[in-house]
Design an enzyme around this catalytic site. Structure first.
Site, mmCIF file in Angstrom:
data_model
loop_
_atom_site.group_PDB
_atom_site.id
_atom_site.type_symbol
_atom_site.label_atom_id
_atom_site.label_comp_id
_atom_site.label_asym_id
_atom_site.label_seq_id
_atom_site.Cartn_x
_atom_site.Cartn_y
_atom_site.Cartn_z
ATOM 1 N N SER A 11 0.849 -1.196 0.000
ATOM 2 C CA SER A 11 0.000 0.000 0.000
ATOM 3 C C SER A 11 0.881 1.241 0.000
ATOM 4 O O SER A 11 1.628 1.480 0.952
ATOM 5 C CB SER A 11 -0.898 -0.005 1.242
ATOM 6 O OG SER A 11 -1.502 1.263 1.377
ATOM 7 N N HIS A 35 -1.402 -1.330 -4.169
ATOM 8 C CA HIS A 35 -2.648 -0.900 -3.505
ATOM 9 C C HIS A 35 -2.642 0.619 -3.294
ATOM 10 O O HIS A 35 -1.713 1.168 -2.711
ATOM 11 C CB HIS A 35 -2.731 -1.624 -2.150
ATOM 12 C CG HIS A 35 -4.004 -1.427 -1.400
ATOM 13 N ND1 HIS A 35 -5.144 -2.185 -1.635
ATOM 14 C CD2 HIS A 35 -4.325 -0.592 -0.394
ATOM 15 C CE1 HIS A 35 -6.103 -1.812 -0.802
ATOM 16 N NE2 HIS A 35 -5.640 -0.844 -0.042
ATOM 17 N N ASP A 37 -4.845 3.744 -1.714
ATOM 18 C CA ASP A 37 -5.932 4.102 -0.796
ATOM 19 C C ASP A 37 -6.456 5.487 -1.108
ATOM 20 O O ASP A 37 -5.722 6.469 -0.996
ATOM 21 C CB ASP A 37 -5.410 4.084 0.650
ATOM 22 C CG ASP A 37 -5.199 2.676 1.140
ATOM 23 O OD1 ASP A 37 -6.138 1.876 1.062
ATOM 24 O OD2 ASP A 37 -4.080 2.379 1.599
ATOM 25 N N MET A 39 -9.025 8.388 -0.023
ATOM 26 C CA MET A 39 -9.822 8.830 1.134
ATOM 27 C C MET A 39 -10.361 10.233 0.900
ATOM 28 O O MET A 39 -9.663 11.072 0.317
ATOM 29 C CB MET A 39 -8.939 8.834 2.383
ATOM 30 C CG MET A 39 -8.250 7.510 2.653
ATOM 31 S SD MET A 39 -7.359 7.564 4.208
ATOM 32 C CE MET A 39 -6.500 5.977 4.138
ATOM 33 N N HIS A 68 -8.594 1.233 -3.661
ATOM 34 C CA HIS A 68 -9.518 1.044 -2.534
ATOM 35 C C HIS A 68 -10.161 2.394 -2.224
ATOM 36 O O HIS A 68 -9.511 3.285 -1.689
ATOM 37 C CB HIS A 68 -8.687 0.498 -1.357
ATOM 38 C CG HIS A 68 -9.407 0.452 -0.053
ATOM 39 N ND1 HIS A 68 -8.753 0.262 1.147
ATOM 40 C CD2 HIS A 68 -10.724 0.553 0.264
ATOM 41 C CE1 HIS A 68 -9.623 0.257 2.137
ATOM 42 N NE2 HIS A 68 -10.824 0.448 1.632
ATOM 43 N N MET A 70 -12.280 4.794 -0.216
ATOM 44 C CA MET A 70 -12.929 5.062 1.081
ATOM 45 C C MET A 70 -13.657 6.383 0.940
ATOM 46 O O MET A 70 -13.197 7.442 1.400
ATOM 47 C CB MET A 70 -11.847 5.124 2.180
ATOM 48 C CG MET A 70 -11.348 3.744 2.559
ATOM 49 S SD MET A 70 -9.734 3.790 3.355
ATOM 50 C CE MET A 70 -8.693 3.612 1.914
ATOM 51 N N MET A 139 -11.532 -5.272 5.894
ATOM 52 C CA MET A 139 -10.716 -4.340 6.690
ATOM 53 C C MET A 139 -10.432 -4.983 8.039
ATOM 54 O O MET A 139 -11.351 -5.375 8.751
ATOM 55 C CB MET A 139 -11.454 -3.012 6.911
ATOM 56 C CG MET A 139 -11.584 -2.117 5.692
ATOM 57 S SD MET A 139 -10.067 -1.805 4.783
ATOM 58 C CE MET A 139 -9.011 -1.054 6.037
ATOM 59 N N GLY A 144 -8.593 4.536 7.373
ATOM 60 C CA GLY A 144 -8.228 5.952 7.518
ATOM 61 C C GLY A 144 -6.733 6.174 7.667
ATOM 62 O O GLY A 144 -6.219 7.177 7.199
ATOM 63 N N GLY A 146 -2.580 4.267 8.006
ATOM 64 C CA GLY A 146 -1.672 3.134 8.042
ATOM 65 C C GLY A 146 -1.115 2.973 9.448
ATOM 66 O O GLY A 146 -1.317 3.831 10.311
ATOM 67 N N GLY A 147 -0.448 1.861 9.675
ATOM 68 C CA GLY A 147 0.284 1.672 10.921
ATOM 69 C C GLY A 147 -0.536 1.303 12.144
ATOM 70 O O GLY A 147 -0.053 1.391 13.261
ATOM 71 N N ASP A 175 -6.788 -6.179 4.646
ATOM 72 C CA ASP A 175 -6.126 -4.871 4.659
ATOM 73 C C ASP A 175 -6.109 -4.279 6.062
ATOM 74 O O ASP A 175 -7.161 -3.987 6.629
ATOM 75 C CB ASP A 175 -6.914 -3.947 3.705
ATOM 76 C CG ASP A 175 -6.260 -2.597 3.502
ATOM 77 O OD1 ASP A 175 -5.140 -2.388 3.977
ATOM 78 O OD2 ASP A 175 -6.903 -1.755 2.839
ATOM 79 N N GLY A 177 -2.825 -3.659 9.304
ATOM 80 C CA GLY A 177 -2.048 -4.289 10.375
ATOM 81 C C GLY A 177 -1.398 -5.606 9.988
ATOM 82 O O GLY A 177 -1.109 -6.432 10.859
ATOM 83 N N GLY A 197 1.153 -1.980 4.232
ATOM 84 C CA GLY A 197 1.698 -0.647 4.036
ATOM 85 C C GLY A 197 2.930 -0.434 4.877
ATOM 86 O O GLY A 197 4.065 -0.572 4.416
ATOM 87 N N SER A 198 2.726 -0.127 6.149
ATOM 88 C CA SER A 198 3.859 0.213 7.011
ATOM 89 C C SER A 198 4.822 -0.955 7.181
ATOM 90 O O SER A 198 6.030 -0.738 7.305
ATOM 91 C CB SER A 198 3.357 0.708 8.372
ATOM 92 O OG SER A 198 2.452 -0.207 8.918
#
Ligand code: DX5
Ligand code: ZN
Length: 217
Positions: A11, A35, A37, A39, A68, A70, A139, A144, A146-147, A175, A177, A197-198
């Site tokens: 991501s 990916h 995101d 938003m 994705h 949102m 989800m 909203g 990452g991390g 998606d 964690g 992502g992170s």
């Protein structure tokens, strides 16, 4: 893509955005799909990317692009993301739109269609849409940012959705964690695509090694 393998989707939300091209180059060979995101600051409390960014990524890499959305009003933007060259396009079941109409529209444009379930939305709510879907995005954090930490209670939902795979042809994407431990847990429950992502971009390990590690969990 098929449901016999595990696919990895970095991501770019957690990438170094001042060097986005370089970041994409560093993951594109090892990854299966990128990916993105999107938003709107309303459906989720954050703002990110639009169709122009996707268009530029499209010109830049041959890798598949997974968008994705949102958004409270995904219907206003789906056509723009299709034009931009999206390969996989998902929006939330919780958005108040004509889901059937837009899932059909996505497929008519030779794009894979997905619906996203927030952590508190039960698996059974997706059932009537399965014939129209290529994938379900589960989800495993509140969308909203990452991390965040993987919400363990969501693993049960992945298993419930996995049972539907015996009667319907769709992939399960997970998606939020994802790391080696939670990726392994999600995979064991039936996940086919792991978004990370992170764990990929904010890690001292080489990106390609993290991706390989996730594939082998
Ligand atoms: C969160 C986004 C995720 C995010 C995941 O709303 O949908 O795709 O980038 O980030 P990590 O892997 O850091 O939880
Ligand atoms: Zn996402």
């Amino acid at each position: 893509m098929n449901n016999k393998q595990i696919y990895i989707a970095p991501s770019i939300l957690s990438a170094d955005l001042l060097y986005l091209g370089k970041e994409i180059k560093s993951v594109e060979k090892a990854a299966d799909i990128i990916h993105v995101d999107v938003m709107d600051g309303h459906f989720v409390p954050n703002l990110t990317f639009g169709p122009d960014l996707v268009k530029q990524v499209r010109y830049f890499t041959k890798q598949k692009i997974d968008v994705h959305l949102m958004l409270s009003q995904p219907d206003k933007f789906i056509a723009k993301f299709l034009e931009a060259g999206t390969d996989y396009l998902s929006f939330h079941l919780e958005a108040h739109v004509d889901h059937e109409k837009w899932l059909k529209k996505i497929r008519e444009n030779d794009c894979k269609a997905g619906l996203v379930l927030n952590p508190d939305t039960p698996a059974k709510k997706i059932f009537s849409y399965l014939p129209l879907l290529d994938y379900v995005l589960v989800m495993t954090v509140y969308p909203g940012y990452g991390g965040q930490n993987y919400i363990e209670a969501c693993t049960k939902k992945i298993s419930e959705l996995h049972k539907f795979q015996s009667s319907h042809d769709f992939l399960i994407e997970v998606d939020g964690g994802i790391n080696f431990r939670t990726g392994k847990e999600a995979k064991a429950a039936g996940a086919n695509i792991l978004v990370a992502g992170s764990f990929i971009f904010k890690n001292e390990r080489e990106y390609a090694n993290t991706i390989k590690g996730l594939r082998d969990v």
